[in-house]
Motif scaffolding. Structure first.
Motif, PDB file in Angstrom:
ATOM      1  N   ARG A 372      11.329   7.160  11.442  1.00 45.68           N
ATOM      2  CA  ARG A 372      12.384   6.402  10.703  1.00 45.68           C
ATOM      3  C   ARG A 372      12.006   5.203  10.392  1.00 45.68           C
ATOM      4  N   LYS A 373      11.075   4.393  10.858  1.00 45.86           N
ATOM      5  CA  LYS A 373      10.709   3.025  10.474  1.00 45.86           C
ATOM      6  C   LYS A 373       9.886   2.850   9.366  1.00 45.86           C
ATOM      7  N   VAL A 374       9.403   3.919   8.793  1.00 47.15           N
ATOM      8  CA  VAL A 374       8.404   4.010   7.841  1.00 47.15           C
ATOM      9  C   VAL A 374       8.857   3.219   6.452  1.00 47.15           C
ATOM     10  N   PRO A 375      10.125   3.840   6.123  1.00 50.25           N
ATOM     11  CA  PRO A 375      10.786   3.552   4.889  1.00 50.25           C
ATOM     12  C   PRO A 375      10.921   1.902   4.960  1.00 50.25           C
ATOM     13  N   SER A 376      11.289   1.246   5.816  1.00 50.81           N
ATOM     14  CA  SER A 376      11.378  -0.071   5.794  1.00 50.81           C
ATOM     15  C   SER A 376       9.929  -0.888   5.891  1.00 50.81           C
ATOM     16  N   LYS A 377       9.170  -0.200   6.078  1.00 54.81           N
ATOM     17  CA  LYS A 377       7.740  -0.968   6.214  1.00 54.81           C
ATOM     18  C   LYS A 377       7.063  -0.666   4.986  1.00 54.81           C
ATOM     19  N   ILE A 378       7.576  -0.083   3.939  1.00 57.32           N
ATOM     20  CA  ILE A 378       6.924   0.112   2.726  1.00 57.32           C
ATOM     21  C   ILE A 378       7.336  -0.452   1.386  1.00 57.32           C
ATOM     22  N   GLN A 379       8.469  -1.350   1.959  1.00 53.85           N
ATOM     23  CA  GLN A 379       9.190  -1.934   0.740  1.00 53.85           C
ATOM     24  C   GLN A 379       8.269  -2.844  -0.092  1.00 53.85           C
ATOM     25  N   GLU A 380       7.207  -3.670   0.420  1.00 52.33           N
ATOM     26  CA  GLU A 380       6.142  -4.075  -0.315  1.00 52.33           C
ATOM     27  C   GLU A 380       5.082  -3.696  -0.602  1.00 52.33           C
ATOM     28  N   ALA A 381       5.040  -2.430  -0.485  1.00 50.80           N
ATOM     29  CA  ALA A 381       3.768  -1.656  -0.944  1.00 50.80           C
ATOM     30  C   ALA A 381       3.576  -1.779  -2.258  1.00 50.80           C
ATOM     31  N   ASN A 382       2.176  -1.841  -2.718  1.00 52.68           N
ATOM     32  CA  ASN A 382       2.000  -2.211  -4.136  1.00 52.68           C
ATOM     33  C   ASN A 382       0.861  -1.179  -4.629  1.00 52.68           C
ATOM     34  N   PRO A 383       1.090   0.179  -5.008  1.00 53.96           N
ATOM     35  CA  PRO A 383       0.189   1.445  -5.143  1.00 53.96           C
ATOM     36  C   PRO A 383      -0.585   1.023  -6.579  1.00 53.96           C
ATOM     37  N   ASN A 384      -2.003   0.956  -6.174  1.00 56.68           N
ATOM     38  CA  ASN A 384      -2.771   0.550  -7.399  1.00 56.68           C
ATOM     39  C   ASN A 384      -3.645   1.856  -7.760  1.00 56.68           C
ATOM     40  N   ILE A 385      -2.877   3.115  -7.975  1.00 53.99           N
ATOM     41  CA  ILE A 385      -3.255   4.211  -8.345  1.00 53.99           C
ATOM     42  C   ILE A 385      -2.565   4.734  -9.694  1.00 53.99           C
ATOM     43  N   GLU A 386      -3.171   5.592 -10.462  1.00 57.74           N
ATOM     44  CA  GLU A 386      -2.514   5.863 -11.590  1.00 57.74           C
ATOM     45  C   GLU A 386      -1.903   7.310 -11.630  1.00 57.74           C
ATOM     46  N   ASP A 387      -2.434   8.220 -10.883  1.00 56.71           N
ATOM     47  CA  ASP A 387      -1.966   9.615 -10.698  1.00 56.71           C
ATOM     48  C   ASP A 387      -0.560   9.519 -10.064  1.00 56.71           C
ATOM     49  N   LYS A 388       0.531  10.030 -10.902  1.00 53.47           N
ATOM     50  CA  LYS A 388       1.801  10.021 -10.489  1.00 53.47           C
ATOM     51  C   LYS A 388       1.932  10.742  -8.959  1.00 53.47           C
ATOM     52  N   GLN A 389       1.350  11.796  -8.940  1.00 54.45           N
ATOM     53  CA  GLN A 389       1.504  12.557  -7.411  1.00 54.45           C
ATOM     54  C   GLN A 389       1.075  11.919  -6.623  1.00 54.45           C
ATOM     55  N   GLU A 390      -0.093  11.187  -6.526  1.00 50.01           N
ATOM     56  CA  GLU A 390      -0.751  10.297  -5.559  1.00 50.01           C
ATOM     57  C   GLU A 390       0.386   9.130  -5.091  1.00 50.01           C
ATOM     58  N   LYS A 391       1.046   8.856  -6.181  1.00 50.52           N
ATOM     59  CA  LYS A 391       2.105   7.609  -5.769  1.00 50.52           C
ATOM     60  C   LYS A 391       3.181   7.909  -5.025  1.00 50.52           C
ATOM     61  N   ASP A 392       3.404   9.109  -4.443  1.00 53.15           N
ATOM     62  CA  ASP A 392       4.496   9.500  -3.470  1.00 53.15           C
ATOM     63  C   ASP A 392       3.866   9.164  -2.177  1.00 53.15           C
ATOM     64  N   PHE A 393       4.072   8.098  -1.456  1.00 47.06           N
ATOM     65  CA  PHE A 393       3.575   7.688  -0.256  1.00 47.06           C
ATOM     66  C   PHE A 393       4.118   8.461   0.794  1.00 47.06           C
ATOM     67  N   LYS A 394       5.158   8.762   0.784  1.00 47.20           N
ATOM     68  CA  LYS A 394       6.227   9.725   1.966  1.00 47.20           C
ATOM     69  C   LYS A 394       5.228  11.032   2.055  1.00 47.20           C
ATOM     70  N   LYS A 395       5.036  11.734   0.760  1.00 42.50           N
ATOM     71  CA  LYS A 395       4.419  13.174   0.928  1.00 42.50           C
ATOM     72  C   LYS A 395       3.003  12.969   1.346  1.00 42.50           C
ATOM     73  N   ARG A 396       2.257  12.100   0.926  1.00 42.29           N
ATOM     74  CA  ARG A 396       0.951  11.752   1.370  1.00 42.29           C
ATOM     75  C   ARG A 396       0.801  11.565   2.719  1.00 42.29           C
ATOM     76  N   PHE A 397       1.922  10.494   3.437  1.00 37.93           N
ATOM     77  CA  PHE A 397       1.863  10.185   4.700  1.00 37.93           C
ATOM     78  C   PHE A 397       2.256  11.411   5.602  1.00 37.93           C
ATOM     79  N   ASP A 398       3.205  12.073   5.409  1.00 32.93           N
ATOM     80  CA  ASP A 398       3.517  13.288   5.898  1.00 32.93           C
ATOM     81  C   ASP A 398       2.444  14.298   6.133  1.00 32.93           C
ATOM     82  N   LYS A 399       1.736  14.360   5.016  1.00 39.68           N
ATOM     83  CA  LYS A 399       0.683  15.345   4.998  1.00 39.68           C
ATOM     84  C   LYS A 399      -0.553  15.187   6.156  1.00 39.68           C
ATOM     85  N   ILE A 400      -0.550  13.860   6.264  1.00 40.92           N
ATOM     86  CA  ILE A 400      -1.790  13.368   7.465  1.00 40.92           C
ATOM     87  C   ILE A 400      -1.191  13.461   8.733  1.00 40.92           C
TER      88      ILE A 400
END
Length: 737
Positions: A372-400
């Motif tokens: 529940r706390k994760v969304p409020s912690k990634i507001q200032e996240a700055n993705p430095n990747i080009e792949d659109k699928q890899e830019k989904d933080f929640k999907k990658r975070f849940d996967k691991i």
């Protein structure tokens, strides 16, 4: 377009109905209106002779006389009240008066606006008109009966219309059924207004309800007044009484400065639940509390239907370590053994108490609270990747973080890459969560087989699920005998999970290679992974395969090099099929998932104080059920309904003849409903209204999600020029058209 509807009634008919006096207002009671020589009006109600009082007639006892006059007043649509009486020296009543409720002169009120006074003028809806309608009963010498000696039937005021008779004083007196309904509604967290609406719908109309919504509110107020300052004392008394009469019930409480601080209670069913389902227990202090802000703390486990069951409950004033220590000590005193795993949120007070009281239980953090706390912690996240699928933080975070099969080393590698990709490597919260990863990442404590189930947030309906398991035979999808055996061993919920693994073992697994080395058989099982997630087999040396050995005992199972491969039931069931094993080995069947663990008779016990109360309650329920069944059988047959009504009235008369009518005081009625008497002495004071943890004011801190929900409910401004929600038309830079 929809065609215009045709009506049979014309506009002239509508106007005629609207101008009709009978349509605009209810009809008044049938009366004879007369006028005196001085111009005063008086009214004589026209009532059936059957109910009309007759002077000189003996009406029996005083109670019967009163009932006769009340029945007459009911049909004449006015209220009555008791008046004076004359008594003999022995104390016997010689004469008794009953008056119209509007008898007497209005009380004079003196008020001056120039004089300041804090006492307001009381507004009363009861108006005295000096009505002289009355009756007088005289005692018959030497008996307990009375005759009607005087009867004045003329009133100096207009009587109520028949349609408003349900609002008379007599009809507004709430019966025991209405009072009990308000009490049960209050227990179910339903307010008096909603309770009145529900009860009116049950009765068919508000006219069939004794009392108005105001009367329902007043009764709720009376319930609160009855408890009032003795709230805590009555609660402790009630729990102690239950502890005395109910076997297996445990109750502990704590006082500070004679004020109730904490309570802890467990019933017999909860103890049985803990005995069978104590593998993983979670507890948390919820903010859905009471008027004193006592925090409710439920202890929850997972039953054999994968549903949450309560094993204990408590209420505490504050969330400090000392309070949690007391709570856990009560827990240990009651159960005598620790759970295998205890799951909480990140409350440090809980962690301190658990470490001090529990010696062997493993403490893990609840993933739900963390996620529940994760969304409020990634507001200032700055993705430095080009792949659109890899830019989904929640999907990658849940996967691991949710991957039960990933190796710890693989998890650490993927975590580091995720933090690099989103520039969160220096974020203090994520660094802290990585440092304590062993307390919340499943990859670090996968040895506990039911951890995943402990995260389910569902309320348990064990009885209905047990019945479904007994009544419903699940559909078998294969011809394997081991599947039929599983359907008889496990509950339906667990069997459906096992069944998926059996089907997958039949269709997704195949024997790839088999070797022999002395007394050991080595086999390799290949598995199709089309339906598996990418994360399901990461970190394994032989991806998609399973190596095991058989030392001559088919029921010994496979000894695997990696313990995590034991979780892959598909390959285990494939081995059973290959070795012609028709039943799951007994040692691999967890008692936790078996059916009929909790005895049905234990759940059905509803004993609160003693066996007598249960017998009485069962009789009351059976009586109402029999009457309801008769009404249902008769249906819309009016004749049969009248016959049934007359029979019920006859039974009522017989009961009234055998049981004398007694007037119960309000406190006595409430005491019967609540089930505990009002204490004579007050040794336990109510707890003061506490504050929420981390808040200076009596208002708890809200999460960003809650703030967002409240913000979304607010009415948003809209610019009529450009449609923006940031400003209105007065502050718009766009030219107005």
């Amino acid at each position: 377009m929809e065609p215009e509807r045709e009506y049979d009634i014309s506009d002239e008919d509508i106007n005629k109905i609207q101008n009709d006096d009978d349509y605009n207002s209810p009809k008044a009671t049938a009366t004879r209106k007369n006028e005196t020589s001085g111009g005063s009006l008086y009214y004589t109600p026209i009532v059936d002779k059957l109910f009309l009082p007759v002077i000189g007639h003996n009406y029996g006892t005083l109670d019967q006389c009163e009932e006769m006059y009340r029945l007459y007043a009911y049909h004449a649509c006015f209220d009555i009240r008791k008046a004076g009486q004359k008594t003999a020296k022995s104390g016997l009543v010689k004469q008794k008066y009953y008056l119209c409720n509007k008898a007497g002169t209005p009380k004079e009120v003196y008020f001056d606006t120039l004089q300041e006074t804090k006492k307001p003028i009381r507004k009363s809806n009861m108006e005295c008109t000096g009505c002289r309608a009355k009756v007088r009963f005289d005692r018959v010498y030497g008996t307990d009966t009375f005759v009607l000696a005087d009867f004045e039937e003329q009133h100096n005021h207009e009587l109520l219309p028949i349609e408003y008779r349900n609002l008379s004083k007599k009809e507004r007196q709430m019966r025991y059924a209405e009072k009990l309904f308000v009490y049960h509604s209050t227990v179910s967290n339903i307010g008096p207004t909603k309770a009145y609406e529900i009860y009116s719908n049950m009765k068919g109309s508000e006219k069939n309800v004794h009392g108005t919504v105001i009367d329902f509110k007043n009764w709720k107020r009376d319930l609160n007044v009855f408890i009032n300052a003795t709230d805590s004392q009555m609660l402790v008394n009630k729990m102690e009484e239950r502890k005395k009469y109910v076997p297996g019930f445990s109750f502990e409480y704590k006082l500070e400065k004679s004020q109730l601080h904490s309570i802890f209670w467990v019933n017999e069913v909860a103890k049985c639940n803990y005995k069978e389902f104590s593998d993983v227990i979670s507890f948390d202090a919820t903010y859905r509390t009471n008027r004193y802000n006592l925090k409710f703390v439920p202890f929850t486990g997972i039953d054999n239907h994968r549903r949450c069951v309560t094993v204990a409950a408590a209420m505490i004033r504050d969330e400090i370590a000392e309070s949690y220590k007391w709570l856990l000590n009560c827990f240990m005193k009651t159960f005598g053994k620790e759970p295998n795993m205890i799951v909480t949120d990140q409350d440090k007070s809980m962690a301190i108490a658990i470490k001090e009281v529990f010696k062997t239980a493993k403490h893990r953090l609840c993933m739900w609270h963390i996620m529940r706390k994760v969304p409020s912690k990634i507001q200032e996240a700055n993705p430095n990747i080009e792949d659109k699928q890899e830019k989904d933080f929640k999907k990658r975070f849940d996967k691991i973080v949710w991957n039960m099969y990933i190796e710890p080393t693989v998890f650490e590698e993927k975590w580091e890459k995720l933090m690099d990709d989103f520039s969160l490597k220096n974020d203090s919260w994520f660094k802290y969560m990585f440092d304590i990863r062993s307390s919340w990442i499943p990859a670090y404590f996968i040895e506990n087989e039911i951890f995943e189930s402990a995260m389910l947030k569902q309320r348990s309906k064990q009885e209905s699920l047990d019945v479904q398991t007994i009544k419903k035979n699940p559909k078998l999808l294969t011809l394997l005998r081991i599947e039929k055996h599983a359907s008889k061993v496990y509950t339906n919920t667990i069997f459906l999970i096992i069944q998926q693994e059996i089907v997958a073992a039949l269709y997704n697994c195949s024997l790839d290679k088999m070797d022999k080395e002395e007394y050991t058989e080595i086999f390799v099982v290949k598995e199709k992974l089309e339906k598996r997630k990418e994360c399901s087999n990461e970190g394994k040396k032989n991806e998609g395969s399973n190596e095991g050995s058989n030392e001559g005992k088919k029921d010994e199972g496979s000894s695997m090099e990696d313990k995590r491969e034991c979780l892959n039931e598909e390959k285990e069931f494939f081995k059973y099929k290959n070795d012609n094993i028709d039943e799951i080995p007994e040692k691999y069947i967890m008692r936790h998932w078996r059916r009929d663990i909790i005895p049905p008779e234990l759940r059905s016990r509803r004993n609160r104080y003693g066996n007598e109360n249960i017998a009485v309650q069962n009789s009351i329920n059976e009586i109402t059920s029999v009457v309801d069944d008769c009404v249902e059988l008769i249906g819309q047959d009016e004749t049969m309904l009248q016959v049934l009504l007359e029979k019920v009235k006859m039974v009522k008369k017989e009961v009234e003849a055998q049981v004398p009518k007694q007037f119960k005081k309000k406190d006595v009625v409430i005491q019967e409903m609540v089930g505990v008497s009002k204490p004579n002495s007050l040794d336990i004071q109510n707890s003061p209204v506490g504050r929420y943890k981390g808040c200076e004011k009596d208002k708890r801190l809200m999460s960003e999600k809650e703030k967002g929900i409240l913000e979304s409910k607010k009415r948003k401004i809209t610019c009529s020029n450009c449609g923006s929600h940031e400003h209105n038309c007065r502050g718009c830079d766009k030219d107005k058209r």
